[in-house]
Scaffold this active site. Structure first.
Site, short mmCIF file in Angstrom:
data_model
loop_
_atom_site.label_atom_id
_atom_site.label_comp_id
_atom_site.label_asym_id
_atom_site.label_seq_id
_atom_site.Cartn_x
_atom_site.Cartn_y
_atom_site.Cartn_z
N LYS A 26 0.81 -1.39 -0.05
CA LYS A 26 -0.05 0.06 0.03
C LYS A 26 0.98 1.13 0.03
O LYS A 26 0.64 2.32 -0.76
CB LYS A 26 -0.86 0.18 1.16
CG LYS A 26 -2.06 -0.99 1.27
CD LYS A 26 -2.79 -1.42 2.42
CE LYS A 26 -3.78 -2.74 2.13
NZ LYS A 26 -4.39 -3.07 3.49
N GLN A 66 -4.30 -1.50 9.67
CA GLN A 66 -4.29 -2.89 9.09
C GLN A 66 -4.68 -3.92 10.22
O GLN A 66 -4.51 -3.91 11.12
CB GLN A 66 -2.88 -3.18 8.83
CG GLN A 66 -2.56 -4.50 7.95
CD GLN A 66 -3.36 -4.38 6.72
OE1 GLN A 66 -3.26 -3.45 5.85
NE2 GLN A 66 -3.31 -5.58 6.18
N ASP A 113 -10.97 2.61 3.60
CA ASP A 113 -10.96 1.21 3.58
C ASP A 113 -12.74 1.04 3.40
O ASP A 113 -13.19 -0.33 2.95
CB ASP A 113 -10.92 0.35 4.95
CG ASP A 113 -9.69 -0.38 4.99
OD1 ASP A 113 -9.28 -0.82 3.95
OD2 ASP A 113 -9.00 -0.46 6.00
N1 GUN Z 1 -6.35 -6.90 6.32
C1 GUN Z 1 -6.36 -7.67 5.26
N2 GUN Z 1 -7.01 -7.13 4.22
C2 GUN Z 1 -7.41 -5.66 4.64
C3 GUN Z 1 -7.95 -4.59 4.30
O1 GUN Z 1 -8.21 -4.47 3.12
N3 GUN Z 1 -7.96 -3.36 4.90
C4 GUN Z 1 -7.45 -3.56 6.35
N4 GUN Z 1 -7.59 -2.40 7.25
N5 GUN Z 1 -6.85 -4.51 6.92
C5 GUN Z 1 -6.76 -5.60 5.90
#
Ligand code: GUN
Length: 303
Positions: free
Chosen positions: A54, A98, A121
């Site tokens: 990311k 995350q 998100d």
């Molecule tokens: N953990 C695995 N996929 C994601 C996601 O798309 N967003 C977040 N915040 N955590 C994750």
């Protein structure tokens, strides 16, 4: 005839090129640079890898990006204070915590603490509600379902009036993609069926699908005879079924299989996403798209 392979890699690259232009325009017109913070608690290797991806993409797009690493034993209160700091920071337009979080932290409390207008998100209940209402209410679509919609639309499949069958009812994929496909508007207007573990005849439902979206988390659940000839198949499953040595790096890597028997299904479907390289690359790209949207709104453009 073999299906067209829908390349998430290529479509994600196209969208990132479009975003680069948007970022330049925001800077020129308003002096605004999209800002994204990713908060990582602890050192879960999979989470490190996701967050690194990311941050790398945010950096490539010219964002103001912050990777905020916190220790595994951070208190819930300290994490909530940190989120509040970024809620108030005008340079930050998107906040991502995350997941998963360590057990001593209430995940729901943390997600609910993010300002819904910075929740790129799309997990905050306010954004889930906005999606349910639809139309102008919608602010941030959750990234994986938003990516699925882009894959379908950009590969030329008509969603309006189509029979869309979604396999799986999770909060992050099944439920939101069903809602997105149900909306009034372009890239939606579909007739949607959601099937799950308690559905009586999965096969009969799948066979009717013009667009079949599978997010069940069961390797190769969908058999070729379940697929309507010529249909569009979107496989969201990423199942680790073993390990192999990478020809490129010589290192051990996971063998990944989707929820659809790809090799057989591609002989029947009209178009299909591969695993890996299908839905996966879209998720990060849609996170970037949400962050640009948030920055644009902060700059006074749109709502
Ligand atoms: N953990 C695995 N996929 C994601 C996601 O798309 N967003 C977040 N915040 N955590 C994750």
């Amino acid at each position: 005839m073999s299906a067209k392979i829908i390349s998430g890699k290529e479509i994600a690259a196209q969208i990132r090129d479009e975003l680069k232009k948007d970022v330049a325009e925001l800077k020129d017109k308003h002096g605004v640079v999209p800002g994204l913070v990713t908060i990582l608690v602890g050192q879960n290797p999979a989470s490190i890898s996701y967050v690194t991806g990311k941050q790398k993409t945010a950096h490539e797009l010219g964002f103001h990006s912050i990777q905020d690493d916190q220790p595994e034993d951070i208190s819930e209160d300290a994490l909530l204070d940190l989120i509040e700091k970024y809620n108030k920071d005008p340079k930050i337009h998107g906040i991502l915590v995350q997941l998963p979080l360590p057990k001593h932290i209430d995940e729901k409390k943390v997600l609910n603490a993010i300002d819904p207008d910075k929740d790129v998100d799309g997990f905050h209940p306010v954004n889930v509600g906005r999606l349910m209402i639809g139309g102008d209410e919608v602010k941030f679509l959750p990234c994986t379902p938003a990516g699925i919609q882009e894959l379908i639309v950009r590969s030329g499949y008509e969603t309006s009036g189509a029979e869309v069958v979604v396999v799986g009812r999770s909060n992050i994929v099944g439920k939101p993609i069903a809602n997105i496909m149900l909306q009034k508007g372009a890239g939606a207007n579909a007739t949607v069926t959601v099937v799950h573990t308690r559905t009586k005849d999965l096969e009969a439902h799948c066979k009717r699908a013009d667009i079949l979206i599978v997010a069940a988390g069961v390797p190769q659940l969908v058999k070729p005879e379940w697929i309507k000839p010529g249909s569009c198949v979107i496989d969201v499953g990423v199942n680790r079924v073993g390990e192999k040595i990478s020809e490129k790096t010589g290192k051990k890597i996971a063998i990944l299989k989707g929820d659809v028997d790809f090799d057989a299904a591609k002989e029947i479907a009209g178009a299909i996403t591969p695993v890996p390289g299908g839905v996966g690359p879209m998720t990060i790209t849609m996170l970037m798209k949400n962050t640009v949207k948030s920055a644009r709104i902060a700059a006074g453009e749109g709502s």
